[in-house]
Design an enzyme around this catalytic site. Structure first.
Site, PDB file in Angstrom:
ATOM      1  N   ILE A   1       1.026  -1.200   0.008  1.00 23.99           N
ATOM      2  CA  ILE A   1      -0.314   0.006  -0.184  1.00 23.99           C
ATOM      3  C   ILE A   1       1.326   1.144   0.084  1.00 23.99           C
ATOM      4  O   ILE A   1       1.787   0.963   0.581  1.00 23.99           O
ATOM      5  CB  ILE A   1      -1.153   0.232   1.619  1.00 23.99           C
ATOM      6  CG1 ILE A   1      -0.211  -0.348   2.501  1.00 23.99           C
ATOM      7  CG2 ILE A   1      -1.867  -1.043   0.988  1.00 23.99           C
ATOM      8  CD1 ILE A   1      -0.963  -0.099   4.370  1.00 23.99           C
ATOM      9  N   GLU A   2       0.187   2.202  -0.560  1.00 26.60           N
ATOM     10  CA  GLU A   2       0.906   3.722  -1.049  1.00 26.60           C
ATOM     11  C   GLU A   2       1.703   4.790   0.745  1.00 26.60           C
ATOM     12  O   GLU A   2       2.841   4.548   0.485  1.00 26.60           O
ATOM     13  CB  GLU A   2      -0.055   4.127  -1.379  1.00 26.60           C
ATOM     14  CG  GLU A   2      -1.008   5.272  -0.659  1.00 26.60           C
ATOM     15  CD  GLU A   2      -1.725   5.447  -1.648  1.00 26.60           C
ATOM     16  OE1 GLU A   2      -1.818   7.524  -1.335  1.00 26.60           O
ATOM     17  OE2 GLU A   2      -2.053   5.572  -2.741  1.00 26.60           O
TER      18      GLU A   2
END
Length: 531
Positions: free
Chosen positions: A329-330
């Site tokens: 995830i970012e």
């Protein structure tokens, strides 16, 4: 004798000069230096200073759960302009955040630059290079031939990006913006200002932001929970060295993330048992998430975004396949279980947490196998909007890392409801529409291009759209229905509900009926075509 760097939040706010360019490290409430932002608003109300600030937010500061973030300084006179990767958002029934009111009223110019590019701009400013040359954002709202990242009319006359020709190819150029103040957050500071992040859910980008400010002669303010003696932090635990930090604000009550004062599994200090994670109830959203899961292959690294797709990791837990894919995830977590709702952006039991700027380099270069994302609108070219609906602007958060992630992703699976507002029941292995949605999400042309279908076709990206009614894929000829869910009529429920003509595959398949019963589906993760 070590001179103390600790000052009050109000004293830190008073150090910020008028007209400063201030960069803030945050992701909603995750890593948000909320006490310091609150002090800036408080000092401005008392003194009229600092004023006319330009705020840089690679990811949103604040949320709708009680951490105000940017809303502390969303005041006329104090805030002069804002450039952000994302903005606080909330339900349509909630009072819009103050920042959205200012944007909507054109009180300040506002831009939405993709989060990864904003981190790149900080790195370029730190090295005193001219800016970022990238193909990320071409033919999206970031492209100056569309919106050029402008969120309102006040921003439209001030370009932050241009199209350039470099060695015979078309690129976007984002000039570096030099920040003069950084406000970052950590868990612990020693007396020299060295920062460690042991209670945080992610590192985000404070090192890059501090470097950009320090190398250009500015002020770095770090908010922390606690102070420790110099020399007691292990060197590998320090992620921002004290030579970059000017002042320390102690805020013992800072929350770990949205609605979470502190949960040690989020910061990797303990590992939660898998049976402690809630499995989604059997409903139409779970069916969609199950259908998405059928496309995955064991061994893949899979990015995941907000929306229905955020439930796919729970589907794998339910099917005893957790660990067969690695979630990325970012905000920086690699592996583990991505969390939901107000904890989104964090993961429990992560294998690693890397800084967001490096995670975005991974995404921008397409190093991962697949991305699972949502959509607000899909259009005839296969383009997707997730970043702006003019009718409900504060319900969206801007693009965040969406543009960075989708620019070169090998495979993208978008998931969501075919129409907004529809109601369904599931009976005997089939879906029944109880009430048709009033708002069509398949439109002739999306309002805001967050993902370009044209570029996806040109680059050979594999694109699927999974809804409760059908599965569609993007082809060179347009969007094609390749699978229909049991209980739906192709003409009445799908083709007539789209504002543009949908193609229909000659070998149209039926979604496996086992997805529509409460029992486990026997997920294999072989990535094969299902029908």
């Amino acid at each position: 004798m070590i001179a103390s760097k600790v000052i009050s939040a109000d004293a830190a706010a008073a150090l910020i000069p008028d007209d400063a360019v201030v960069t803030v490290s945050s992701a909603s409430a995750l890593g948000c230096p909320d006490a310091t932002l609150a002090a800036i608003g408080r000092v401005f109300e008392a003194t009229g200073h600092p004023k006319n600030l330009t705020m840089l937010h690679p990811i949103a500061a604040g949320d709708m759960s009680g951490i105000k973030g940017i809303d502390h300084i969303a005041k006329r006179g104090l805030l002069g302009r804002i450039i952000a990767g994302s903005y606080p958002s909330g339900p349509s029934s909630a009072e819009p955040p103050a920042i959205w009111r200012m944007i909507g009223e054109n009180a300040i110019p506002a831009w939405n630059i993709p989060s990864g590019i904003m981190f790149d701009m900080h790195r370029e400013a730190a090295a005193k290079r001219p800016g970022v040359i990238t193909k990320v954002g071409l033919d999206t709202f970031a492209d100056p031939r569309r919106h050029g990242c402008a969120m309102n009319a006040a921003a439209a006359s001030e370009p932050v990006v241009e199209v350039i020709d470099f060695r015979g190819e078309e690129w976007l150029f984002f000039p570096a913006i030099v920040p003069s103040v950084a406000i970052i957050r950590a868990t612990t500071a020693d007396e020299r200002g060295n920062l460690s992040f042991e209670h945080e859910g992610a590192y985000l980008g404070p090192l890059d932001q501090a470097l950009a400010v320090r190398n250009n002669g500015g002020i770095v303010i770090a908010q922390v929970k606690r102070i420790t003696r110099a020399g007691t932090l292990k060197p590998f635990a320090v992620h921002v060295p004290g030579v970059l930090v000017d002042h320390i604000v102690v805020a013992p009550d800072q929350w770990q993330t949205c609605q979470t004062p502190y949960e040690p599994a989020i910061s990797g200090e303990i590992s939660r048992p898998l049976d402690s994670f809630e499995i989604p109830p059997f409903d139409i959203a779970k069916v969609i998430a199950r259908r998405v899961a059928l496309e995955l292959k064991a061994g893949w690294a899979v990015n995941i975004g907000f929306g229905i797709s955020a439930n796919v990791p729970r589907i794998l837990i339910d099917e005893a396949r957790h660990g067969d894919v690695t979630w990325v995830i970012e905000q920086g977590a690699v592996g583990g279980v991505p969390l939901l709702d107000f904890q989104f952006g964090c993961a429990s039991n992560a294998e690693a947490i890397v800084p967001s700027p490096q995670q975005f380099v991974y995404f921008q270069g397409g190093g991962f196998d697949c991305s699972l994302l949502s959509f607000l609108q899909i259009d005839a070219s296969g383009s997707v909007n997730v970043s702006r609906l003019s009718a409900r602007p504060h319900v969206t958060a801007g693009a965040g890392g969406f543009v960075d992630i989708t620019a070169r992703a090998r495979r993208i699976i978008f998931s969501g409801y075919f129409n907004a507002g529809a109601k369904f029941s599931i009976e005997d292995g089939a879906v029944r529409i109880e009430k048709e949605g009033k708002v069509k999400k398949l439109v002739q042309e999306v309002e805001h291009v967050s993902f370009s279908g044209r570029r996806a076709v040109a680059q050979g990206q594999e694109i699927l759209y999974v809804t409760e009614r059908c599965v569609m894929r993007l082809t060179a000829e347009g969007v094609e229905v390749i699978e229909i869910a049991p209980g739906f009529d192709l003409e009445r429920d799908i083709l007539r509900q789209s504002e543009f003509p949908l193609r229909v595959a000659k070998d149209l398949k039926v979604t496996p009926e086992r997805l529509y019963w409460p029992e486990k589906i026997g997920l294999s993760l072989d990535g094969a075509s299902h029908g």
